[in-house]
Design a protein around this motif. Sequence first.
Motif, short mmCIF file in Angstrom:
data_model
loop_
_atom_site.label_atom_id
_atom_site.label_comp_id
_atom_site.label_asym_id
_atom_site.label_seq_id
_atom_site.Cartn_x
_atom_site.Cartn_y
_atom_site.Cartn_z
N LEU A 34 -1.64 -24.82 3.02
CA LEU A 34 -1.39 -25.04 1.60
C LEU A 34 0.12 -25.09 1.37
O LEU A 34 0.86 -24.22 1.84
N SER A 35 0.56 -26.14 0.68
CA SER A 35 1.97 -26.23 0.29
C SER A 35 2.01 -26.25 -1.24
O SER A 35 1.25 -26.99 -1.88
N VAL A 36 2.85 -25.41 -1.83
CA VAL A 36 2.98 -25.37 -3.29
C VAL A 36 4.45 -25.63 -3.62
O VAL A 36 5.33 -24.96 -3.09
N SER A 37 4.70 -26.65 -4.45
CA SER A 37 6.11 -26.95 -4.73
C SER A 37 6.35 -27.18 -6.21
O SER A 37 5.41 -27.39 -6.98
N TRP A 38 7.62 -27.11 -6.61
CA TRP A 38 8.02 -27.33 -8.00
C TRP A 38 9.45 -27.84 -8.00
O TRP A 38 10.11 -27.85 -6.95
N HIS A 39 9.90 -28.29 -9.16
CA HIS A 39 11.33 -28.60 -9.27
C HIS A 39 11.88 -27.83 -10.47
O HIS A 39 11.16 -27.48 -11.39
N ARG A 40 13.19 -27.64 -10.42
CA ARG A 40 13.86 -26.72 -11.36
C ARG A 40 13.21 -25.34 -11.26
O ARG A 40 13.14 -24.78 -10.17
N SER A 41 12.65 -24.83 -12.34
CA SER A 41 12.15 -23.44 -12.25
C SER A 41 10.67 -23.43 -11.87
O SER A 41 9.94 -24.36 -12.20
#
Length: 702
Positions: free
Chosen positions: A684-691
Amino acid sequence: MPQLAIAKEFLAEYAALEKPVRERVTQVFAKFEQATHTGLHLEKINHARDDRFRTIRVDQFWRGVVLAPRNGDTYTLMKVLPHDDAYAWAGRRRASVNSVTGGIEVRDVDTIDSTLPHLERVAEHVPTRLFEDVKDADLRRLGVDEQTLGFARTLTDVFQLEAARGLLPAVQWEVLYGLAAGLTPEQVWEEMGAAIVEGEVDPEDLDAAVRRSPDRVLLVEGPEELTAALESPFDLWRIYLHPAQRAVVEASYGGPARVSGGPGTGKTVVALHRAQRLAERGEGEVLLTTFTSTLATALEAQLRLLVESRSENPEEVLGRIRVEHVDRLAHRVFREEHGQPDLLDPARERALWQEVVAGLGVDLSPSFLAQEWRQVVLTRRVEDAQAYLEAKRTGRGRGLNAARKAQVWQAVHSFRNLLGERGLWTHETVSEEAARILAGRAEKPFRHVVVDEAQDLHAGQWRLLRAAAAEAGDDLFVAGDTHQRVYGPKVSLAEVGVNIRGRSSKLRINYRTTAQILGWSLGLVLGEPVDDMDGGLDSIAGCRSEIRGEKPVLHGAATWEAELGYLKETVGSWAEAGVLPDEIGVAARSKRAVEQAVLALEEAGLPARSLAKGQAVGSVPVGTMHRMKGLEFRCLAVVGVGGEQLPAPRSVTPEEEDPGAHARDLLRERSLLFVACTRAREQLSVSWHRSPSPFLEAVLDR
Ligand SMILES: Nc1ncnc2c1ncn2[C@@H]1O[C@H](COP(=O)(O)OP(=O)(O)OP(=O)(O)O)[C@@H](O)[C@H]1O
């Protein structure tokens, strides 16, 4: 005549053998039953810990390890290994009979003996032991025998227990794992319930033990069944049910019953087996239903596989089961009386509420009124102003004084009148009307109703299902997990006429996801007050997986472009490692993000498709979190889990407008992320940008 049985683990390993070896295995064992006892050529193993383990020649190089009872005719194929490995594997092990389940169990005695001194040394320096709060008497009562008990007493943490999985007898290991996960001895006992054997168990009678172990061993009746079992080793759910699952599948209930449990615990599997079981009884038609058409299509395909492989008269059994999603049933029944309904889409409905508000000149927001109508008036079947004044408004947040309530009722009343005058319907009113139609008929269309994804159904749908079968034993069976509610409002089953008291079971072992991914994902919802559809709160404590793997990988990027770059790398590395495109999934909160992720992957030469556009084999499916329901992937990337995207601002009612709706919307957004993350089997990969999203707060450092 000798009867062949196959250990569950071997079925999974068979697929990994090379084709010529697989063919030889099938040839050798297809002839097994014809062989006379003396003709079996089962080789004894010198210096074995248990002389009931024998080997059988597959070819020059490969040997099968078979467990042969002293009395009786059931021979269990445990392994197929290269010659020396087969002898080593069998020489180290001992078979025994579990004192509680009466089932067969195998342990690696050599390794247990050699590991024990090391564990004892470690334990001397650690102040607490893993099972110090559990009494010996409780462990024995749960079937933990003296050797396992001695071993368990040296353990100081759960990782040692996890490492000992292949060494200890499986059922005893499961007992210990349940206790380590925080279950009480009573809860573990309850979980073993269906497998507990009545009366005395003969510890020497392996033949009886094998026959008592349908969750671990498949008894093969003839060469065709052998070939069928070996050819579909990954569909183990069709063959082996955990005792806790089997208990629910086979039970006779006095009325509606429910199975709940965390993600991946086999609720759908249980619903499928139960539908098959009920149809085989031949008492009448079975409805197998769920929330969306996509899920119903998947259920239908799985049901066909199950029935075709396990029923004696598959076409007859399938002919008695109707698979249909609940809105489709509602519309079908509705059309029988009224023809095609003129359905309001969300935009037309909003316009109608606006018209009502303008007409009455009240300062009530259309969205507030729409929610009040759905969650109070429709859910509780409120018919007049007095009933509305007295109605419970649980979960609606802001209280309303009597004058305000009178205004709201006036608005709802006008809205209903407009619907009636103009012949307009919504999905909810279609369900309510279909329920009314069926309730008025003496002949009900179904004898049994089996519902999957029950947490998402609204009150009208429940009333419809209640009315679709006469009240009787085994009339309704519902499977669901309220922690995964992403569509419907909260419903109390008792309030919609479905009384499950005393007929509720819980599944706790996850078969889909690794312990690492499951543990991390549970952190997203732990501590959230989630109802159990029966007047109480649900708990997912004790939900656990026995599969080990890698921790989820978390990644924060500076911009969306950078995050998409990271996605390309992640998916690319999975593809390079040999994971097929169809086994990879990508989830995002919005349709726009889904489209952009598809484009990004295609740009990088990785074929991808949007799940909204249907099936396309050979490309990476990318879908919204809503679409992830019911799916599972070996590797999954959840993208756009940023503070600005999750919770999705437009899907959350402002707190000042309606605090109850606000809290409910937030929980739904959180559940969406939970549903998405628990679709991953291995990575499982969980990503976001900024906060990062606020939902990640509790799990960022885990
Ligand atoms: N007894 C079993 N043996 C082997 N595999 C199983 C067993 N029970 C379930 N599985 C597998 O575990 C996975 C999850 O099962 P299923 O979809 O029924 O769980 P669920 O509780 O409905 O999940 P969710 O609530 O997350 O949708 C599936 O791949 C299923 O085939």
